[in-house]
Design a protein around this motif. Structure first.
Motif, PDB file in Angstrom:
ATOM      1  N   ARG A 168      38.941   6.695   2.229  1.00 14.86           N
ATOM      2  CA  ARG A 168      39.909   6.081   3.037  1.00 14.86           C
ATOM      3  C   ARG A 168      41.403   6.578   2.654  1.00 14.86           C
ATOM      4  O   ARG A 168      42.037   6.938   3.739  1.00 14.86           O
ATOM      5  CB  ARG A 168      39.714   4.695   2.781  1.00 14.86           C
ATOM      6  N   GLU A 169      41.827   6.715   1.616  1.00 13.23           N
ATOM      7  CA  GLU A 169      42.985   7.191   0.984  1.00 13.23           C
ATOM      8  C   GLU A 169      43.362   8.464   1.706  1.00 13.23           C
ATOM      9  O   GLU A 169      44.282   9.125   2.264  1.00 13.23           O
ATOM     10  CB  GLU A 169      43.387   6.830  -0.010  1.00 13.23           C
ATOM     11  N   ILE A 176      43.636   8.895   5.371  1.00 11.86           N
ATOM     12  CA  ILE A 176      44.912   8.342   5.910  1.00 11.86           C
ATOM     13  C   ILE A 176      45.988   9.195   5.643  1.00 11.86           C
ATOM     14  O   ILE A 176      46.756   9.820   6.472  1.00 11.86           O
ATOM     15  CB  ILE A 176      45.304   6.829   5.501  1.00 11.86           C
ATOM     16  N   ASP A 177      45.893   9.785   4.429  1.00  9.65           N
ATOM     17  CA  ASP A 177      46.929  11.085   4.267  1.00  9.65           C
ATOM     18  C   ASP A 177      46.940  12.312   5.069  1.00  9.65           C
ATOM     19  O   ASP A 177      47.835  12.608   5.487  1.00  9.65           O
ATOM     20  CB  ASP A 177      46.748  11.392   2.750  1.00  9.65           C
ATOM     21  N   ARG A 230      48.337  11.436   8.503  1.00 13.16           N
ATOM     22  CA  ARG A 230      49.524  11.216   8.577  1.00 13.16           C
ATOM     23  C   ARG A 230      50.460  12.882   8.652  1.00 13.16           C
ATOM     24  O   ARG A 230      51.124  12.860   9.333  1.00 13.16           O
ATOM     25  CB  ARG A 230      50.264  10.365   7.318  1.00 13.16           C
ATOM     26  N   THR A 267      37.012  -0.393  11.565  1.00 17.97           N
ATOM     27  CA  THR A 267      37.597   0.462  10.684  1.00 17.97           C
ATOM     28  C   THR A 267      38.598   1.403  11.242  1.00 17.97           C
ATOM     29  O   THR A 267      39.652   1.589  10.669  1.00 17.97           O
ATOM     30  CB  THR A 267      36.452   1.397  10.101  1.00 17.97           C
ATOM     31  N   ALA A 313      42.052  -0.124  11.762  1.00 13.24           N
ATOM     32  CA  ALA A 313      42.717  -0.591  10.671  1.00 13.24           C
ATOM     33  C   ALA A 313      43.409   0.747   9.979  1.00 13.24           C
ATOM     34  O   ALA A 313      44.346   0.506   9.374  1.00 13.24           O
ATOM     35  CB  ALA A 313      41.576  -1.306   9.668  1.00 13.24           C
ATOM     36  N   ILE A 314      42.591   1.746  10.256  1.00 16.66           N
ATOM     37  CA  ILE A 314      43.272   2.992   9.456  1.00 16.66           C
ATOM     38  C   ILE A 314      44.567   3.453  10.241  1.00 16.66           C
ATOM     39  O   ILE A 314      45.280   3.945   9.734  1.00 16.66           O
ATOM     40  CB  ILE A 314      42.063   3.959   9.406  1.00 16.66           C
ATOM     41  N   ALA A 332      46.524   1.568  11.802  1.00 21.82           N
ATOM     42  CA  ALA A 332      47.328   0.535  11.462  1.00 21.82           C
ATOM     43  C   ALA A 332      48.076   0.875  10.256  1.00 21.82           C
ATOM     44  O   ALA A 332      49.311   0.901   9.970  1.00 21.82           O
ATOM     45  CB  ALA A 332      46.932  -1.062  11.434  1.00 21.82           C
ATOM     46  N   GLU A 333      47.335   1.236   9.249  1.00 21.25           N
ATOM     47  CA  GLU A 333      47.643   1.489   7.787  1.00 21.25           C
ATOM     48  C   GLU A 333      48.362   3.125   7.903  1.00 21.25           C
ATOM     49  O   GLU A 333      49.245   3.176   7.037  1.00 21.25           O
ATOM     50  CB  GLU A 333      46.602   1.685   6.791  1.00 21.25           C
ATOM     51  N   ALA A 334      47.871   4.049   8.558  1.00 18.42           N
ATOM     52  CA  ALA A 334      48.568   5.239   8.669  1.00 18.42           C
ATOM     53  C   ALA A 334      50.013   4.972   9.279  1.00 18.42           C
ATOM     54  O   ALA A 334      50.990   5.901   9.080  1.00 18.42           O
ATOM     55  CB  ALA A 334      47.739   6.177   9.421  1.00 18.42           C
ATOM     56  N   GLY A 335      50.194   4.319  10.177  1.00 26.25           N
ATOM     57  CA  GLY A 335      51.648   3.935  10.516  1.00 26.25           C
ATOM     58  C   GLY A 335      52.366   4.978  11.565  1.00 26.25           C
ATOM     59  O   GLY A 335      53.513   5.161  11.484  1.00 26.25           O
TER      60      GLY A 335
END
Length: 255
Positions: free
Chosen positions: A116-117, A120-121, A124, A157, A160-161, A163-166
């Motif tokens: 997941r991390e 997301i990286d 971005r 999922t 949520a990803i 949202a977290e990635a922004g």
């Protein structure tokens, strides 16, 4: 209500060189095209075919990776960041060259705790690099029957990803086929996530053939998605049961 349809040339007219498939889509009445992995085709040849037809390209995929090793995307695979970002760079460069409006960043098959991390990286990275060109980054949940082990399996999922990635230019590729094949109610899923959806695709459930048969009544569903606020093209990403032309009866009826 008038609906607009794009031809996914990863599945339609695959017997033709890609530029000729663009021309075939135009003749058939599609008003856009989308691609899977067009990299073997010279971008200038594609650009010429697109200029001739006036069809926009809605998107293309990042490379699957090493097919012999079972890769099906790279961006959620810990330790493969260099490969993932090279694939993102390649996709964005091709998209810019032909004027594509989106790139689907494929997550890949992994159950690693760091997936997941890692995803997301890499998202971005993709979103930041795509932003100056106005290109949208798409992520697509894929059902477990078609791609066992694929990291991204559901729209919850994906949301949520994102949202977290922004990053404002990351959206969901909402494939009605994958939602239905996973046994979920498509309209309810759409309503739950429509604010984050960037593109909608469809195919018959469960065989992924032409959309005028199967478990989902798309003639009824697609207008409901449009009434619910979706304003983009609907991507025809199905595998023809015979030839592409033989199965196009639905297009004239629904268009």
């Amino acid at each position: 209500m008038s609906l607009s349809f794009s031809a996914n040339l990863g599945f339609l007219w695959t017997e033709l060189p890609l530029p000729d498939a663009v021309r075939a889509a135009k003749r058939a009445g599609f008003t856009a095209v989308e691609l899977h992995w067009p990299y073997a085709t010279d971008a200038m040849e594609m650009k010429q075919a697109l200029a001739e037809t006036g069809l926009p390209v809605l998107g293309l995929n990042t490379s699957r990776g090493n097919l012999e090793n079972g890769d099906f995307g790279l961006s959620a695979l810990p330790g493969r960041e260099r490969d993932a970002r090279a694939a993102i760079d390649q996709a964005l460069a091709y998209a810019e060259a032909i004027g594509a409006s989106a790139v689907h960043v494929m997550a890949g098959k992994t159950g690693a705790p760091e997936a997941r991390e890692t995803f997301i990286d890499n998202l971005r990275y993709a979103a930041d690099k795509a932003a100056p060109s106005g290109i949208t980054i798409l992520i697509e949940p894929i059902n477990r029957h078609d791609a066992p082990g694929y990291f991204l399996r559901d729209n919850e999922t994906a949301a949520a990803i994102i949202a977290e990635a922004g990053r404002a230019n990351i959206r969901i590729m909402f494939d009605c086929y994958h939602v239905g094949r996973a046994g979920k109610p498509v309209l309810e899923e759409f309503e739950a996530h429509k604010d984050r959806i960037g593109h909608v695709q469809f195919a018959a459930v469960p065989d992924r053939g032409e959309p005028d048969s199967g478990e989902i009544d798309f003639a009824c569903l697609l207008p409901k998605l449009a009434e619910g606020g979706y304003r983009g093209h609907f991507g025809a990403e199905y595998r023809p049961r015979s030839t592409t032309e033989a199965g196009l009866g639905w297009l004239a009826a629904w268009r």
